[in-house]
Design a protein around this motif. Structure first.
Motif, PDB file in Angstrom:
ATOM      1  N   GLU A  29       0.759  -1.343  -0.186  1.00 26.42           N
ATOM      2  CA  GLU A  29      -0.040  -0.095  -0.126  1.00 26.42           C
ATOM      3  C   GLU A  29       0.828   1.345   0.006  1.00 26.42           C
ATOM      4  O   GLU A  29       0.608   2.190  -0.751  1.00 26.42           O
ATOM      5  N   GLN A  30       1.961   1.039   0.737  1.00 26.80           N
ATOM      6  CA  GLN A  30       2.732   2.360   0.731  1.00 26.80           C
ATOM      7  C   GLN A  30       3.407   2.646  -0.610  1.00 26.80           C
ATOM      8  O   GLN A  30       3.514   3.751  -0.923  1.00 26.80           O
ATOM      9  N   GLU A  33       1.241   4.421  -2.804  1.00 19.31           N
ATOM     10  CA  GLU A  33       1.112   5.547  -2.475  1.00 19.31           C
ATOM     11  C   GLU A  33       2.160   6.301  -2.995  1.00 19.31           C
ATOM     12  O   GLU A  33       2.190   7.546  -3.618  1.00 19.31           O
ATOM     13  N   GLU A  36       1.840   6.727  -6.676  1.00 18.61           N
ATOM     14  CA  GLU A  36       0.699   7.864  -7.181  1.00 18.61           C
ATOM     15  C   GLU A  36       1.544   9.182  -6.902  1.00 18.61           C
ATOM     16  O   GLU A  36       1.347  10.107  -7.831  1.00 18.61           O
TER      17      GLU A  36
END
Lengths: 388, 644
Positions: A29-30, A33, A36
């Motif tokens: 998930e990190q 991020e 992105e």
């Protein structure tokens, strides 16, 4: 150093976070991020190049200050990219598919970019040569009043300037020999400048080297990651590749370079990728411009060069028809053009050396990063070898 | 110019004085053999006086008559050349100096006219304008003349004459690390450090006779404010000359991509070309170019370094880029010597580079080469490390037939034999590297008298290299199934190492203690061999019952047969074995012979009664002779020749 403006805190955050989460499985998930954020930064930077915010000075695209901004953008993206891929990461992650294929491809592109940097560095030198010729014309036409002698002096310099600009690229053209007459002597009283017999070697990167083909070769295998790969590390590698190709492409379009025919052919960046919108906008703009000018044979799209060409041409017309003492109206018109030419020379004087330094900086950055990636690939290869 | 104004006489008496002075000056000016400077002073004076005269009765403008006349005269000279296809400087020094005088005259007139420009005088303006036009014509012509002179008087010098080629004849070590199979040529020809004779070698790039002409053109063009044109023309021609010269050095124009993809042999030759091109270009060509620039442009301040940089820049970038590309590439062990050459060459040239480009405009050249030196140093250190790793990780699947000297050993020893010549550089580059990093070695005790050469970084690294070489060879020896052959292999190889060390400057770094230890080592392998091969054979000849006078015939027969079979077996296999060093081979044969023949003779001598042709297949003399066939590397068989 603008490189610190954007991602300073960002780099720090990545490394801290990664150090915390690297051991856990939940770092995906990190990572998403981070990716992105990277895309957003790339997108923002190019948007600023395409249409600067209101408070920033407007630089014409492909002007010297704009190119310097572009190179800053490259350096920033590159630093951020490296942080995402390398910082606090286990080398074995890099040497896994698909990165074990994508990274070497990226490094291959990087090597090609180095040769482009060298070609462009040479190109900047020929721009500087043009600048010096223009300066002669400026100082001649700044005399008050302009006499026939000064008009002839300016015309001579401007003619040299034009032939230096309109060099035939396929000849491996020289900015220097075109203005020389000595190899043909003075026979026949022909004072027109004949092209020199010698091909300068220094201007060439290598025989048969072509900037356009080099750019094209850089786009080989350049395919946007699909499916599952699109959310992984393949994505920043792709983005960085596109940024690199774009920057090199823009440099080649702007600055005189060995063999550029067919440069306008776009490299395909899928329009649906949101981060690429501004880049595509710039690409279309520059590409259209290139197509318009390509047929004429020209020194490049560098804003200052184009201005110089236009002013030079009209000042040649002025000097051609000039007869002392000259008509006031024409003199005033010419004076304005001379002032503009002087201003262009000043901008070149101010910007070309730093631009050349920056190209060198980009060169060394690419070299360094390549070494770092090779080291990591090497480590990764070793540590994963026993497992295979 | 107030002076002139106040000096203008108002009555006729003064006018006469001025006229008289003018007359004298003109008369003096007509004198031949005047120095250039003096003539110039007279011309200036003449002009001033003319101006004074003309100003006195200038109302109608007729007073400029004299100035106009002189201008016309000078103009005629200048214009007359415009239609002439012959170059002025080709038409003899008189024509040239006449031309320059005419230009000087115009310049002087212009200066004089400008000096009076406070007055709004139409005639004066007209003349000024006209003079400037003529001056431009002359300047344009001088530019062409300059280019012509520079090209006509360009001096060719062949790169070969410079003898800057490195004396190192180590081409043989250009082989890549993995490809070594053959014995490298044993020719020892190290480089001769003192023969680096390219120091300060200034040549005439342009014939010395032409220099004054070039200087006078420079002077007049700069004085007339046409310095920029002069520089562009000068840069253009000289830059092209350098590029043409560079082409004769046959240094390939290579992209970085090309260099990175290059085969080792071509790369090695390009690296060699780079080293000596660097020397010639910086020490000879650019030093000469700088000298020329100083001569021609020395009086014009920052123009001089600027022109010099513009002339040399592109070639410098080309040389710089090759260096960068090499420093980028993977640092395979075979590159080490070439990298060291490049490093040493550049280190040696840095001072020259700093001097040539001492001004601010050239600072990037200085910085770039200093950085390149650092990178080349790192590359050399990396290649050195890679060399060590390559040695310890070299793997063989099959044993080397015959147990001779392994190609790896030959390669390594011949390669490191070159290291002492790079001793200082290697010591510098390896200072911070742990010798034992790649392969931990226990340093032998060197006692109290550790000399400097055995304790410097390169000495430690060298011993570490041979030590990993030895352990690799140990591993390789295990590939032999025959224990005796293992010993032969190790004996051969350790002996080879010791010979190479003893026979070169390496001995200074390894030291006597090391040599003694390793001498003992290969002798130990020889002993081990004898034990492994011959102990069992000789034991057949031993007397089990030392008390009894002789053995029974059947026992004797059996022993005899056993010995023949064993001996023939050894003969068959060990004739194919190989001891390349003749002395070592000889020594081993003698010691074997002493042991075996002696035992056999004793055995036969103790049992004279049983001796007949049937059971004693070989006499002691036979055995002695046959032993000479061993270790020749050509397999023979005793039984097969008899059987048929």
């Amino acid at each position: 150093m603008p490189a610190t403006e954007y991602p300073g805190s960002f780099l720090g955050r990545i490394s801290i976070r990664r150090n915390q989460v690297i051991a856990m499985d939940g770092n995906h998930e990190q990572e998403l991020e981070d990716l992105e954020l990277f895309q957003k930064h790339v997108s923002d930077r190019f948007t600023e190049l395409l249409s600067p915010p209101d408070d920033a000075p407007v630089e014409a695209p492909l002007s010297i200050p704009w190119l310097r901004k572009l190179l800053d953008v490259f350096l920033c993206c590159e630093a951020e990219f490296k942080a995402i891929l390398l910082m606090g990461r286990d080398p074995s992650q890099i040497s896994k598919p698909p990165l074990d294929r994508l990274i070497p491809e990226l490094l291959d592109r990087a090597v090609k970019a180095l040769d482009v940097c060298n070609a462009v560095t040479n190109g900047v030198d020929s721009v500087r040569h043009c600048q010096r010729l223009a300066e002669i014309a400026v100082s001649a036409l700044n005399q008050k009043p302009i006499g026939d002698g000064q008009a002839r002096r300016a015309r001579k310099a401007l003619n040299s300037l034009m032939s230096a600009m309109n060099l035939d690229e396929k000849e491996g053209g020289s900015t220097k020999t075109t203005e020389r007459s000595w190899s043909f002597g003075r026979r026949g009283g022909n004072k027109d400048r004949a092209p020199g017999q010698f091909r300068p070697l220094s201007w060439q990167v290598a025989t048969n080297w072509s900037a356009a083909k080099q750019i094209q070769a850089m786009t080989t295998n350049l395919v946007a990651p699909r499916g599952g790969e699109a959310s992984g590390l393949a994505s920043p590698v792709y983005i960085m590749s596109v940024v690199m190709v774009f920057v090199m492409w823009a440099l080649v379009a702007a600055i005189p370079c060995q063999e550029r025919s067919g440069l306008a052919t776009h490299f395909p960046v899928p329009k649906q990728l949101s981060w690429a919108h501004s880049m595509i906008g710039l690409q279309e703009k520059i590409g259209d411009e290139w197509k318009k000018k390509e047929k004429k044979g020209m020194a490049g799209l560098l804003e200052e060069m184009q201005k110089m060409e236009k002013l030079g041409q009209s000042l040649i017309e002025f000097t051609d028809s000039f007869q002392f003492p000259g008509e006031t109206e024409k003199l005033e018109e010419a004076a304005a053009q001379v002032a503009e030419l002087a201003e262009t020379c000043r901008r070149m004087e101010e910007g070309l050396v730093p631009l050349q330094m920056q190209i060198r900086e980009v060169f060394h950055r690419i070299v360094r990063s390549r070494t770092e990636f090779l080291d990591v690939l090497d480590q990764g290869g070793k540590s994963s070898a026993p497992l295979v | 110019m107030d002076e002139h104004q106040s000096a203008i006489p108002t009555y006729e008496g003064d006018l006469h004085v001025v006229a008289a002075a003018h007359h004298i000056v003109k008369a003096l000016g007509a004198t031949k053999n005047l120095s250039h400077d003096l003539r110039k002073i007279l011309i200036d004076l003449d002009t001033h006086l003319s101006m004074i005269t003309s100003n006195i009765d200038s109302k109608g403008g007729r007073g400029f008559f004299d100035v106009e006349e002189r201008l016309k005269q000078a103009e005629r000279k200048i214009v007359s050349w415009e239609s002439d296809p012959v170059m002025i400087w080709d038409s003899g020094p008189r024509k040239a100096s006449e031309y320059l005088e005419a230009v000087d005259e115009i310049q002087t007139l212009i200066d004089g006219l400008r000096g009076l420009s406070v007055n709004e005088n139409r005639k004066q303006k007209e003349l000024l304008h006209h003079a400037a036009g003529v001056l431009q014509m002359a300047m344009s012509r001088l530019e062409e003349e300059l280019v012509h002179i520079l090209v006509q008087h360009r001096q060719q010098f062949k790169p070969k004459q410079m003898s800057s080629h490195s004396n190192r004849k180590d081409v043989v070590y250009d082989e890549s690390f993995v490809s070594v199979e053959d014995e490298p040529a044993e020719e020892t020809s190290g480089r001769n450090c003192s023969s680096d004779d390219s120091s300060e070698y200034i040549v005439d790039l342009v014939h010395a006779d032409a220099i004054p002409d070039i200087k006078s053109i420079a002077k007049v063009m700069f004085t007339s404010d046409y310095g920029q044109e002069f520089c562009e023309a000068f840069i253009g021609v000289q830059k092209e000359a350098l590029e043409q010269y560079f082409a004769t050095l046959e240094v390939g124009k290579l992209t970085i991509e090309d260099v990175l993809k290059m085969e080792w042999t071509s790369m090695s030759s390009e690296m060699n070309k780079w080293t000596w091109s660097m020397k010639i270009i910086f020490r000879v060509y650019l030093a000469s170019e700088k000298w020329l620039c100083d001569l021609v442009l020395g009086d014009f301040g920052s123009v001089n370094p600027f022109c010099f940089l513009e002339i040399s820049k592109s070639i410098i970038l080309c040389l710089l880029n090759f260096g960068e590309a090499i420093a980028m590439g993977p640092h395979q062990p075979e590159k080490l010597l070439r990298l060291l050459d490049m490093y040493e060459t550049l280190a040696d040239l840095l001072l020259d580079i700093d001097t040539l480009f001492s001004e601010e405009v050239g600072s990037f050249v200085r910085i770039a080469f200093h950085e390149l030196l650092e990178r080349l140093g790192d590359s050399a250190a990396a290649a050195f490390k890679a060399f060590g790793i390559a040695i310890s990780s070299n793997r063989s699947l099959y044993p080397l037939p015959g147990g001779g000297v392994h190609p790896l050993n030959k390669y390594v020893m011949n390669y490191i034999r070159m290291f002492p010549e790079y001793c200082d550089t290697l010591n510098l580059l390896l200072k911070d590297q742990d010798a034992g990093a790649a392969n931990p070695v226990t340093e032998p005790e060197y006692g109290q008298n550790v000399s400097l050469s055995t304790s410097c970084p390169i000495a430690c690294h060298l011993r570490s290299i041979t030590s990993s070489l030895e352990s690799n060879l140990q591993k390789k020896s295990k590939l032999y199934k025959n224990e005796a052959l293992q010993h032969i292999f190790l004996m051969n190889n350790v002996h080879y190492v010791v010979q190479k060390v003893k026979g070169s400057e390496l001995r200074l770094f390894f030291g006597d203690e090391w040599i003694r230890k390793h001498n003992a080592k290969f002798q130990q392998y020889a002993t081990n061999y004898e034990r492994a091969t011959w102990s069992s054979v000789v034991s057949l000849l031993k007397d089990d019952n030392p008390g009894s006078s002789s053995m029974s015939k059947s026992t004797f027969k059996e022993r005899c047969k056993g010995f023949s079979v064993a001996f023939e077996e050894v003969y068959k296999s060990q004739t194919s074995w190989c001891i390349p060093d003749p002395q070592l081979r000889e020594d081993l044969r003698i010691s074997t012979s002493l042991k075996v023949v002696h035992a056999y003779r004793t055995f036969l001598g103790r049992n004279p009664a049983h001796i007949d042709d049937k059971c004693v297949k070989h006499t002691a003399e036979d055995v002695e002779k046959l032993l000479l066939d061993l270790f020749e590397g050509s397999p023979r068989s005793l039984r097969s020749s008899r059987r048929w």
